[in-house]
Design a protein around this motif. Structure first.
Motif: not given
Length: 514
Positions: A1-16
């Motif tokens: 499950m931590w992989v989903y959180v990691l990928v979500g934060n990576i995408i958020r970081g790319i956007g912001e």
């Protein structure tokens, strides 16, 4: 499950990530030079108001049990002050995700180009400026990005002020990322606050002074028309004052929580924290208690115990968090020996130390944020206008890669080295730390950032020396609004001759000379 959180934060970081470097360059391109510090101050303030609201939301979420809705919270025997408590961390992500989608919409309506601020009444100048911009755009499309990228990178890497500023930012960000990331943990361990209370206090005491400091710094830059060299001195000396105030935090201390068998003996005497296993005593040796379980209780003698069993308690009354344990053989009191769930409070003196620490932290936050806008203007004005977006982007990249990513990792490892008792997972593996040696944790939390920040003042003083001997891009130069007006009036050559003048002139003075 931590992989989903990691990928979500990576995408958020790319956007912001692009918002700040490109947005600040956008402001610098189209705002008056004396107004841009104030505008950037408002942008930075907005970037603080967001975390302020976020921390208040996090404080609320941390008070809600992680599995709320699927378990009966009335049956819980732990409270938010317990180190085993896990808040509803997922709830904040759902709210923030929806808000992020809404805030993205206005960005689609920003025009690609704006008339330079201060030239709105001169249609000829605006038209001429647009033609120049269009020519540059056509040239960029023909040449491609890569043709400009390498020369710009070479120019930035050979700019001593810019490179020294990046070095300062990396070192300072290492210190501040550590302090901000682990501040809730520090307030929990040092002053006995719950995670939700710690987050709330950080939001109330630290972020409003930062907002005020950003706006005040921008207003000072605008009101007094501070030059880059003056801004460098303001940023450096204010930061140094805040750095010296930081050492007062070493005086605002609390003792370790009194936990029998870990920080104190069962007779209530202080003990060496690293002498080995003294969890069992004569009063509980025959109880067959598990020595790894962390289910702390507070005895009516003011000492905490790892569990009711290790406190020698025989009976209990009540249910849930209101449970009271009685007839505890390890609790030595004159009357009935009893214990309640949770660690004992650290007392009134510790609460006062927390207040002093938070007040000092608020003052330090204001002083440092007051220096932030002048310091940031040094970064923006030490590079050429055409290199601004790349320069700010490279600065953001370096601080994220060399500070934002590694700092919490090595700092977390150092903090874990001060752990006195580790929790145990159901599978038998080591879990989260339940109690730290607060003295060593304090030395690491306050001492390591102080050491890092101390080294950052060496390149800071070098920048002051270099600025004293050289001119920066845009200083004394016939550029911006002055150059546009000179082109229209046919005085471009006279304008450019002013570049040789050793005196620093602002736009109004150059216009007067023309």
């Amino acid at each position: 499950m931590w992989v989903y959180v990691l990928v979500g934060n990576i995408i958020r970081g790319i956007g912001e990530t692009p918002i700040m470097p490109l947005g600040i360059s956008y402001i610098e391109d189209f705002a008056k030079s004396e107004n841009s510090p104030l505008y950037i101050g408002f942008v930075e303030t907005g970037a603080i108001i967001g975390p302020l609201i976020g921390l208040l939301l996090a404080s609320f979420c941390a008070n809600v049990y992680v599995d709320t809705g699927s378990v009966n919270t009335d049956d819980l025997t732990i409270t938010p002050t317990d180190t085993r408590w896990v808040g509803a961390w997922w709830f904040g992500f759902l709210i923030c995700a929806g808000v992020n989608v809404l805030t993205a919409i206005p960005f689609f309506f920003l025009p690609k180009m704006l008339p330079k601020e201060g030239l709105k009444n001169n249609a000829d100048i605006i038209k001429n400026d647009k033609k120049e911009k269009q020519k540059e755009e056509v040239k960029k499309e023909k040449d491609g990005i890569t043709k400009d990228f390498l020369p710009f990178m070479k120019s930035l890497l050979c700019n001593p002020i810019y490179m020294l500023f990046i070095l300062i930012s990396i070192v300072q960000f290492n210190a501040f990322v550590n302090m901000f990331t682990f501040m809730p943990k520090y307030l929990e361990q040092q002053y006995g606050k719950s995670a939700s209370d710690a987050i709330f206090l950080i939001g109330i005491y630290n972020l409003p002074p930062i907002c005020i400091g950003y706006i005040a710094g921008g207003l000072i830059m605008k009101k007094f028309k501070i030059t880059v060299k003056q801004a460098a001195h303001i940023g450096c000396w204010l930061s140094l004052i805040e750095y010296l105030l930081h050492f007062l935090c070493f005086l605002m201390i609390c003792d370790n929580s009194s936990v029998a068998g870990i920080t104190t003996t069962y007779k209530g005497m202080q003990q060496d924290l690293y002498v080995g296993n003294t969890i069992l005593a004569d009063c509980n040796r025959d109880c067959n208690c598990p020595t790894k379980t962390w289910d702390p209780v507070c005895g009516n003698n003011g000492v905490s115990y790892m569990s009711a069993c290790l406190a020698g308690c025989e009976t209990s009354v009540g249910t849930g968090i209101n449970m009271v344990f009685q007839n505890c053989s390890c609790i030595q009191t004159s009357g009935n020996s009893s214990a309640v769930l949770g660690l004992c409070d650290k007392g009134h003196d510790c609460s006062m130390m927390l207040q002093y620490f938070l007040i000092l932290s608020a003052i330090g936050s204001f002083i440092y944020s007051l220096s932030a806008i002048p310091g940031y203007m040094v970064l923006l004005r030490c590079i050429k206008p055409e290199e601004k977006s790349l320069g700010v982007g490279l600065h953001t990249f370096c601080t994220r890669v060399f500070a934002g990513i590694p700092a919490p990792i090595y700092f977390g490892a150092l903090a874990d080295s001060t752990c006195l008792h580790w929790g145990i997972l159901k599978c038998g593996e080591s879990g989260a730390c339940r109690i730290y040696d607060s003295a060593y944790f304090r030395y690491i939390y306050l001492g390591l950032p102080a050491a890092l920040r101390g080294t950052s003042y060496i390149p800071a003083f070098l920048i002051l020396i270099i600025l004293k001997k050289r001119l920066l891009p845009g200083e004394n130069a016939c550029s911006g609004t002055v150059l546009i007006e000179a082109k229209v009036t046919g005085k471009e050559n006279e304008c450019k001759d002013m570049n040789q003048n050793s005196k620093v002139l602002n736009d109004d003075e150059l216009k007067t000379k023309l």
